[in-house]
Write an enzyme that holds these catalytic residues in place. Structure first.
Site, PDB file in Angstrom:
ATOM      1  CE  LYS A 249      -3.806  -2.373   2.401  1.00 46.34           C
ATOM      2  NZ  LYS A 249      -4.561  -2.491   3.677  1.00 46.34           N
TER       3      LYS A 249
ATOM      4  CE1 TYR B   5      -9.054  -3.585   0.507  1.00 45.25           C
ATOM      5  CE2 TYR B   5      -8.281  -1.520  -0.414  1.00 45.25           C
ATOM      6  CZ  TYR B   5      -8.049  -2.682   0.305  1.00 45.25           C
ATOM      7  OH  TYR B   5      -6.794  -2.925   0.844  1.00 45.25           O
TER       8      TYR B   5
ATOM      9  CG  PHE C   4     -13.460   0.733   7.320  1.00 48.46           C
ATOM     10  CD1 PHE C   4     -12.778   0.174   6.246  1.00 48.46           C
ATOM     11  CD2 PHE C   4     -14.171  -0.121   8.160  1.00 48.46           C
ATOM     12  CE1 PHE C   4     -12.800  -1.194   6.003  1.00 48.46           C
ATOM     13  CE2 PHE C   4     -14.204  -1.497   7.927  1.00 48.46           C
ATOM     14  CZ  PHE C   4     -13.517  -2.033   6.841  1.00 48.46           C
TER      15      PHE C   4
ATOM     16  NE  ARG D  78      -5.763 -12.721   4.957  1.00 50.93           N
ATOM     17  CZ  ARG D  78      -6.529 -11.634   5.004  1.00 50.93           C
ATOM     18  NH1 ARG D  78      -6.372 -10.654   4.107  1.00 50.93           N
ATOM     19  NH2 ARG D  78      -7.443 -11.502   5.930  1.00 50.93           N
TER      20      ARG D  78
ATOM     21  CB  THR E  43      -7.100  -6.592   9.734  1.00 47.47           C
ATOM     22  OG1 THR E  43      -7.478  -7.731   8.970  1.00 47.47           O
ATOM     23  CG2 THR E  43      -7.557  -5.323   9.034  1.00 47.47           C
TER      24      THR E  43
ATOM     25  NE  ARG F 165      -1.740  -5.702   7.305  1.00 51.99           N
ATOM     26  CZ  ARG F 165      -2.833  -6.290   6.850  1.00 51.99           C
ATOM     27  NH1 ARG F 165      -3.422  -7.255   7.544  1.00 51.99           N
ATOM     28  NH2 ARG F 165      -3.369  -5.915   5.704  1.00 51.99           N
TER      29      ARG F 165
ATOM     30  CG  ASN G  61      -3.329  -2.526   7.139  1.00 52.45           C
ATOM     31  OD1 ASN G  61      -3.241  -2.029   6.019  1.00 52.45           O
ATOM     32  ND2 ASN G  61      -4.339  -3.310   7.494  1.00 52.45           N
TER      33      ASN G  61
ATOM     34  CG  HIS H  47      -4.760  -6.472  -0.288  1.00 56.37           C
ATOM     35  ND1 HIS H  47      -5.950  -6.762   0.341  1.00 56.37           N
ATOM     36  CD2 HIS H  47      -4.755  -7.188  -1.438  1.00 56.37           C
ATOM     37  CE1 HIS H  47      -6.643  -7.612  -0.420  1.00 56.37           C
ATOM     38  NE2 HIS H  47      -5.940  -7.883  -1.494  1.00 56.37           N
TER      39      HIS H  47
ATOM     40  CD  GLU I 249      -8.032  -9.298  -3.834  1.00 53.72           C
ATOM     41  OE1 GLU I 249      -6.911  -9.771  -3.595  1.00 53.72           O
ATOM     42  OE2 GLU I 249      -8.859  -9.031  -2.939  1.00 53.72           O
TER      43      GLU I 249
HETATM   44  P1  RTP Z   1      -6.480  -6.248   3.260  1.00 52.46           P
HETATM   45  O1  RTP Z   1      -7.764  -6.569   2.523  1.00 52.46           O
HETATM   46  O2  RTP Z   1      -5.978  -4.848   3.004  1.00 52.46           O
HETATM   47  O3  RTP Z   1      -5.435  -7.318   3.135  1.00 52.46           O
HETATM   48  O4  RTP Z   1      -6.834  -6.249   4.778  1.00 52.46           O
HETATM   49  P2  RTP Z   1      -7.587  -7.337   5.587  1.00 52.46           P
HETATM   50  O5  RTP Z   1      -8.126  -8.422   4.710  1.00 52.46           O
HETATM   51  O6  RTP Z   1      -6.645  -7.733   6.666  1.00 52.46           O
HETATM   52  O7  RTP Z   1      -8.781  -6.491   6.165  1.00 52.46           O
HETATM   53  P3  RTP Z   1     -10.197  -6.096   5.533  1.00 52.46           P
HETATM   54  O8  RTP Z   1     -11.216  -6.344   6.575  1.00 52.46           O
HETATM   55  O9  RTP Z   1     -10.373  -6.665   4.159  1.00 52.46           O
HETATM   56  O10 RTP Z   1     -10.036  -4.515   5.409  1.00 52.46           O
HETATM   57  C1  RTP Z   1      -9.341  -3.944   4.328  1.00 52.46           C
HETATM   58  C2  RTP Z   1      -8.511  -2.790   4.825  1.00 52.46           C
HETATM   59  O11 RTP Z   1      -9.382  -1.759   5.322  1.00 52.46           O
HETATM   60  C3  RTP Z   1      -8.761  -1.087   6.389  1.00 52.46           C
HETATM   61  N1  RTP Z   1      -9.646  -1.192   7.554  1.00 52.46           N
HETATM   62  N2  RTP Z   1      -9.938  -0.176   8.318  1.00 52.46           N
HETATM   63  N3  RTP Z   1     -12.193  -0.357  11.142  1.00 52.46           N
HETATM   64  C4  RTP Z   1     -11.367   0.213  10.314  1.00 52.46           C
HETATM   65  O12 RTP Z   1     -11.080   1.386  10.366  1.00 52.46           O
HETATM   66  C5  RTP Z   1     -10.790  -0.624   9.263  1.00 52.46           C
HETATM   67  N4  RTP Z   1     -11.014  -1.913   9.080  1.00 52.46           N
HETATM   68  C6  RTP Z   1     -10.292  -2.266   7.995  1.00 52.46           C
HETATM   69  C7  RTP Z   1      -7.414  -1.739   6.635  1.00 52.46           C
HETATM   70  O13 RTP Z   1      -6.432  -1.002   5.886  1.00 52.46           O
HETATM   71  C8  RTP Z   1      -7.606  -3.111   6.031  1.00 52.46           C
HETATM   72  O14 RTP Z   1      -6.374  -3.686   5.643  1.00 52.46           O
END
Ligand code: RTP
Length: 148
Positions: free
Chosen positions: A9, A49, A57, A85, A91, A102, A112, A115, A126
């Site tokens: 990112k 996304y 968010f 992962r 996350t 992370r 973070n 992705h 993707e």
């Molecule tokens: P990613 O898709 O980026 O690998 O992250 P992830 O699966 O670990 O998490 P996901 O739930 O898919 O969320 C995507 C990205 O959104 C941001 N996020 N902010 N509560 C919040 O403010 C919040 N929750 C998620 C993070 O940048 C997360 O990686």
């Protein structure tokens, strides 16, 4: 062989972590099949996304992703989605163990660094979105030293 989509990112790029992140996937034994640097717009980030479009968010997340260039990659190998992962961590960086990307380099969820696809289906979607012209078909000469 399984493939996953990994994106460094904008914060990871700005903080000079590109080489460090690539090294972790490379040293594990995974095979890099595609890589490009890109600056994406709101519409493209929204497509990436799409599944999170109803989350509170979402707008903040899109603004973060379009705030600077990202490095998009396809990595291949046995169980690369789940293992990727694990290499990335949770996350929320506060929940990420030291030794994960992370856990070692991030503090906040909204910065973070990286992705990684979370399922075979999302990896397929993707990779098709980011690499519409396909990836590079090659195999490392070390393959026989990584797989039995
Ligand atoms: P990613 O898709 O980026 O690998 O992250 P992830 O699966 O670990 O998490 P996901 O739930 O898919 O969320 C995507 C990205 O959104 C941001 N996020 N902010 N509560 C919040 O403010 C919040 N929750 C998620 C993070 O940048 C997360 O990686």
């Amino acid at each position: 062989m399984e493939q996953t989509f990994i994106m460094i990112k904008p914060d990871g790029v700005q903080r000079g972590l590109v080489g460090e992140i690539i090294a972790r996937f490379e040293k594990k034994g995974f095979c890099l099949r595609g890589m490009k640097m890109a600056s994406v717009d709101k519409s493209f980030a929204g497509k990436h996304y799409q599944d999170l479009s109803t989350k509170p968010f979402f707008n903040k997340l899109v603004d973060y992703i379009i705030s600077g260039p990202v490095v998009a990659m396809v990595w291949e190998g046995k169980n690369v989605i789940a293992t990727g992962r694990k290499i990335i961590g949770m996350t929320n960086p506060s929940d990420s163990a030291p030794g994960t990307i992370r856990g070692d380099f991030a503090i906040e969820m909204g910065r973070n660094i990286i992705h990684g696809s979370d399922s075979v289906e999302s990896a397929r979607k993707e990779i098709a979105l980011w690499f519409p012209d396909g990836t590079v078909n090659w195999q490392s000469s070390l393959h026989g030293w990584i797989y039995e």
